[in-house]
Design a protein around this motif. Structure first.
Motif, short mmCIF file in Angstrom:
data_model
loop_
_atom_site.label_atom_id
_atom_site.label_comp_id
_atom_site.label_asym_id
_atom_site.label_seq_id
_atom_site.Cartn_x
_atom_site.Cartn_y
_atom_site.Cartn_z
N GLY A 83 0.81 -1.22 0.00
CA GLY A 83 0.00 0.00 0.00
C GLY A 83 0.84 1.26 0.00
N ILE A 84 1.88 1.28 0.81
CA ILE A 84 2.78 2.43 0.85
C ILE A 84 3.48 2.60 -0.50
CG2 ILE A 84 4.93 3.31 1.88
CD1 ILE A 84 3.92 2.02 4.54
N GLY A 85 3.88 1.49 -1.10
CA GLY A 85 4.52 1.55 -2.42
C GLY A 85 3.56 2.05 -3.48
N LYS A 86 2.32 1.64 -3.40
CA LYS A 86 1.31 2.11 -4.36
C LYS A 86 1.12 3.63 -4.23
CE LYS A 86 -3.27 0.92 -6.05
NZ LYS A 86 -2.93 0.65 -7.42
N LEU A 87 1.02 4.11 -3.01
CA LEU A 87 0.90 5.56 -2.80
C LEU A 87 2.14 6.29 -3.30
CD1 LEU A 87 -0.74 5.71 0.74
CD2 LEU A 87 -1.80 6.25 -1.46
N ALA A 88 3.30 5.73 -3.06
CA ALA A 88 4.55 6.34 -3.53
C ALA A 88 4.58 6.37 -5.06
CB ALA A 88 5.75 5.58 -2.98
N GLY A 89 4.12 5.31 -5.70
CA GLY A 89 4.09 5.25 -7.16
C GLY A 89 3.14 6.27 -7.76
N ILE A 90 1.99 6.44 -7.16
CA ILE A 90 1.02 7.44 -7.64
C ILE A 90 1.60 8.84 -7.46
CG2 ILE A 90 -1.24 8.48 -7.18
CD1 ILE A 90 -2.21 5.61 -6.48
N SER A 91 2.20 9.09 -6.30
CA SER A 91 2.79 10.41 -6.04
C SER A 91 3.92 10.70 -7.01
CB SER A 91 3.32 10.48 -4.60
OG SER A 91 2.27 10.33 -3.69
N LEU A 92 4.75 9.72 -7.28
CA LEU A 92 5.85 9.90 -8.23
C LEU A 92 5.34 10.18 -9.63
CD1 LEU A 92 8.90 9.80 -8.72
CD2 LEU A 92 8.66 7.34 -9.11
N ALA A 93 4.31 9.48 -10.06
CA ALA A 93 3.74 9.70 -11.39
C ALA A 93 3.14 11.11 -11.49
CB ALA A 93 2.68 8.65 -11.71
N ARG A 94 2.46 11.55 -10.47
CA ARG A 94 1.88 12.90 -10.48
C ARG A 94 2.98 13.96 -10.52
NH1 ARG A 94 -3.50 13.08 -6.72
NH2 ARG A 94 -4.66 11.55 -7.92
N TRP A 95 4.05 13.74 -9.75
CA TRP A 95 5.16 14.69 -9.75
C TRP A 95 5.81 14.75 -11.14
CZ3 TRP A 95 10.49 13.77 -10.39
CH2 TRP A 95 11.30 14.89 -10.16
N ARG A 96 6.02 13.58 -11.76
CA ARG A 96 6.61 13.55 -13.10
C ARG A 96 5.69 14.22 -14.13
NH1 ARG A 96 8.90 7.35 -13.26
NH2 ARG A 96 10.85 7.79 -12.14
N LEU A 97 4.39 14.04 -13.98
CA LEU A 97 3.44 14.67 -14.89
C LEU A 97 3.48 16.19 -14.75
CD1 LEU A 97 1.17 14.46 -16.98
CD2 LEU A 97 -0.43 14.20 -15.09
N ARG A 98 3.46 16.66 -13.50
CA ARG A 98 3.55 18.12 -13.30
C ARG A 98 4.85 18.68 -13.87
NH1 ARG A 98 1.36 16.86 -8.22
NH2 ARG A 98 3.41 17.00 -7.26
N LEU A 100 6.70 17.41 -16.32
CA LEU A 100 6.63 17.33 -17.78
C LEU A 100 5.78 18.46 -18.34
CD1 LEU A 100 7.13 15.90 -20.50
CD2 LEU A 100 5.17 14.45 -19.97
N LEU A 101 4.61 18.69 -17.75
CA LEU A 101 3.73 19.76 -18.23
C LEU A 101 4.36 21.13 -18.02
CD1 LEU A 101 0.26 18.39 -17.16
CD2 LEU A 101 1.28 18.36 -19.44
N SER A 102 5.08 21.29 -16.92
CA SER A 102 5.77 22.55 -16.67
C SER A 102 6.86 22.79 -17.71
CB SER A 102 6.36 22.53 -15.27
OG SER A 102 7.14 23.68 -15.04
N ARG A 103 7.59 21.73 -18.04
CA ARG A 103 8.63 21.84 -19.06
C ARG A 103 8.03 22.12 -20.42
NH1 ARG A 103 12.02 16.63 -18.60
NH2 ARG A 103 13.20 17.59 -20.29
N LEU A 104 6.88 21.54 -20.70
CA LEU A 104 6.20 21.82 -21.97
C LEU A 104 5.76 23.27 -22.04
CD1 LEU A 104 3.82 18.82 -22.70
CD2 LEU A 104 5.62 19.71 -24.18
N LYS A 105 5.19 23.75 -20.94
CA LYS A 105 4.71 25.13 -20.89
C LYS A 105 5.86 26.12 -21.02
CE LYS A 105 1.98 28.23 -18.01
NZ LYS A 105 1.31 28.38 -16.72
N GLY A 106 7.00 25.79 -20.39
CA GLY A 106 8.15 26.68 -20.44
C GLY A 106 8.99 26.54 -21.71
N GLY A 107 8.67 25.54 -22.51
CA GLY A 107 9.41 25.33 -23.76
C GLY A 107 10.78 24.72 -23.59
N THR A 108 11.04 24.08 -22.44
CA THR A 108 12.35 23.50 -22.19
C THR A 108 12.39 21.99 -22.37
OG1 THR A 108 11.91 23.27 -19.84
CG2 THR A 108 12.97 25.32 -20.56
#
Length: 112
Positions: A83-98, A100-108
């Motif tokens: 369960g802790i690993g699942k929560l960590a995996g979801i948090s990591l994916a959300r962080w990576r998504l944010r 990635l989207l920030s890098r897309l928005k900034g053009g980097t």
């Protein structure tokens, strides 16, 4: 969290090739759909190994009164780790998504 999904035409218009745009869209979709099961499975595996190492110590300790109690402790450890690993995996994916989207928005994205 509301995620605006960039479309392929906007990415291509921003300077990406169609293949790069498709790769970015697939990565965004994969990150949005991530359930954390892969990280949860790794945490569960680590807990199983830890439990296998601790099993003899649990049985010889004064804390555990029977094999059933040691088994219950082990199963609890494994389920909690998953369960802790699942929560960590979801948090990591959300962080990576944010990120990635920030890098897309900034053009980097193409440079980093």
């Amino acid at each position: 969290m509301t995620v605006l999904e960039p479309n392929r035409a906007a990415l291509v218009a921003g300077g990406m090739t169609p293949a790069e745009a498709e790769r970015v869209i697939r990565k965004i979709e994969r990150l949005r759909a991530s359930c954390g099961c892969d990280v949860g499975a790794w945490f569960m595996l680590a807990a199983c190994v830890l439990y296998a190492v601790l099993w003899p110590r649990l049985l010889s300790s004064q804390i555990v009164s029977s094999h059933w109690m040691a088994l219950l402790i082990g199963l609890s450890l494994i389920v909690c780790a998953a369960g802790i690993g699942k929560l960590a995996g979801i948090s990591l994916a959300r962080w990576r998504l944010r990120r990635l989207l920030s890098r897309l928005k900034g053009g980097t994205l193409r440079h980093g």
